[in-house]
Design an enzyme around this catalytic site. Structure first.
Site, PDB file in Angstrom:
ATOM      1  N   ASP A 189       0.815  -1.228   0.000  1.00 59.19           N
ATOM      2  CA  ASP A 189       0.000   0.000   0.000  1.00 59.19           C
ATOM      3  C   ASP A 189       0.847   1.275   0.000  1.00 59.19           C
ATOM      4  O   ASP A 189       0.367   2.335   0.378  1.00 59.19           O
ATOM      5  CB  ASP A 189      -0.968  -0.006   1.194  1.00 59.19           C
ATOM      6  CG  ASP A 189      -0.321   0.443   2.493  1.00 59.19           C
ATOM      7  OD1 ASP A 189       0.885   0.193   2.679  1.00 59.19           O
ATOM      8  OD2 ASP A 189      -1.030   1.047   3.309  1.00 59.19           O
ATOM      9  N   GLU A 190       2.082   1.185  -0.454  1.00 63.32           N
ATOM     10  CA  GLU A 190       3.006   2.298  -0.265  1.00 63.32           C
ATOM     11  C   GLU A 190       3.978   2.400  -1.444  1.00 63.32           C
ATOM     12  O   GLU A 190       4.503   1.391  -1.897  1.00 63.32           O
ATOM     13  CB  GLU A 190       3.774   1.949   1.002  1.00 63.32           C
ATOM     14  CG  GLU A 190       4.580   2.985   1.648  1.00 63.32           C
ATOM     15  CD  GLU A 190       5.278   2.335   2.849  1.00 63.32           C
ATOM     16  OE1 GLU A 190       6.195   2.968   3.365  1.00 63.32           O
ATOM     17  OE2 GLU A 190       4.933   1.203   3.244  1.00 63.32           O
TER      18      GLU A 190
END
Ligand code: TTP
Ligand code: MG
Length: 356
Positions: A106-107
């Site tokens: 998610d990054e």
């Protein structure tokens, strides 16, 4: 000076769950192991911000989370579903980045130095990124902006949730000095423990440590720690998993010198490649065909366009030209391949709904 962004999704797994179960929004949502009425083993993967108000955190035993909030919504981890959403997020982000580096599900880091002239414009750009992710997936994220990866990451932590934080050089010192050393990106728990034993609890204290002292304790890594304590990080945003080319190859049922048969095979492969580049949000500049003869000798020929394209028609036009250039000898062909390279990302319009 570089302009680096770190984009991190807010309470990612739990946010994905809220997306497909709107009725749980506003309730404490915990994704992780089965709580089994308080006897469950395993841990919390993540929880939404409502659950965080009860003190629940990633990595906490699920039994403890259960004690803190029995009537929370407990859900199992559905990696496949989160990955699908993650792919869509990364595809959108890639369209905004110069250089792009996904660091977790998610990054991602983005080097946007080529995209915006200064930090103030970077803030507007970050707003656009947030809107695009919201529009494409319905999810919120936070963005840290600074001159390097270390500071962008730390700025992002401060921006959470649903925020944008710009960290300029003149503000770095007072921003990082009060932080405990383990908040430095790249300083793990073990290192933090050793630093504490050496008497350095905060980044400010650590910045007083001598270079030699750190190097003798940690080796070359000591130099990095020394730099981190000053907000210095020269490491580049590196494109990992970079796809160099996308292609297909097929062997004919029987060796052939029939051009129409070859063209039809190329057309099938072009359709497949088109689908793959669209899914990945890529466009190409170079088209290559490969031909293998019955004696297994091979040759490859390429043509490059003057522009990036995502058109299967252009791909096929180039492939047909290459084929015409190379089939004059009337030799039979055993196997044919089509490949595109010189890939770059583009900001596509596909919606997540198309994948679900
Ligand atoms: P994070 O980005 O660390 O956390 P988050 O997105 O849930 O929350 P935040 O708003 O603070 O960014 O991690 C991303 C996902 O990785 C997270 O949703 C679940 C998973 N994860 C685990 O499975 N175990 C863990 O210990 C952590 C930290 C994350
Ligand atoms: Mg996150």
């Amino acid at each position: 000076m570089r302009i680096i962004m770190l984009v991190d999704m807010d309470y990612f797994f739990a946010a994905c769950e809220e997306l497909r179960k709107p009725e749980i929004k506003g309730k404490p949502v915990i994704v992780g192991a089965d709580p089994k009425g308080g006897n469950g083993r395993g841990v919390v993967s993540t929880c939404n911000y409502v659950a965080r108000r009860y003190g629940i955190r990633s990595g906490m035993p699920i039994s403890m989370a259960y004690r803190l909030k029995k009537d929370a919504v407990f859900l199992p981890v559905d990696d496949k579903y989160y990955e699908k959403i993650s792919n869509e997020i990364m595809r959108i982000l890639r369209g905004f980045a110069g250089r792009f580096e996904q660091v977790s599900i998610d990054e991602a880091f983005m080097d946007v130095s080529e995209k915006v002239d200064n930090f103030d414009k970077a803030v507007d750009y970050a707003r656009e990124v947030k809107e695009a992710i919201m529009k494409g997936t319905g999810l919120k994220c936070s963005i840290g902006i600074s001159e390097n990866k270390l500071l962008a990451k730390m700025a992002c932590e401060a921006a959470k949730p649903d925020g944008i934080k710009l960290l300029k050089r003149e503000d770095v010192q007072k921003f990082i000095e009060p932080m405990p050393v383990d908040r430095l990106y790249g300083v793990g728990k073990k290192t933090a423990q050793k630093l504490k034993e050496m008497g350095y609890e905060t980044v400010g204290e650590l910045s007083k440590a001598g270079l030699m002292e750190l190097v003798s304790k940690f080796g070359v890594y000591g130099k990095e720690i020394y730099d981190y304590a000053r907000g210095i990080d020269e490491s580049e945003v590196v494109e990992n998993n970079e796809i160099k080319s996308i292609g297909r190859e097929r062997t004919f049922d029987a060796d052939t010198d029939n051009i129409e048969e070859m063209k039809s095979m190329l057309e099938t492969m072009a359709n497949e490649i088109k689908e793959e580049i669209d899914t990945k949000g890529l466009q190409f500049k170079t088209v290559t065909i490969k031909i293998r003869k019955p004696d297994f000798t091979e040759f490859m020929k390429s043509r490059s366009l003057s522009h990036y394209s995502n058109s299967d028609k252009e791909m096929l036009d180039e492939a047909f030209k290459l084929l015409a250039d190379n089939t004059g000898t009337k030799e039979k062909v055993r196997k044919i391949g089509l490949r595109v390279s010189g890939l770059a990302s583009y900001r596509g319009q596909r919606k997540l709904a198309e994948y679900m």
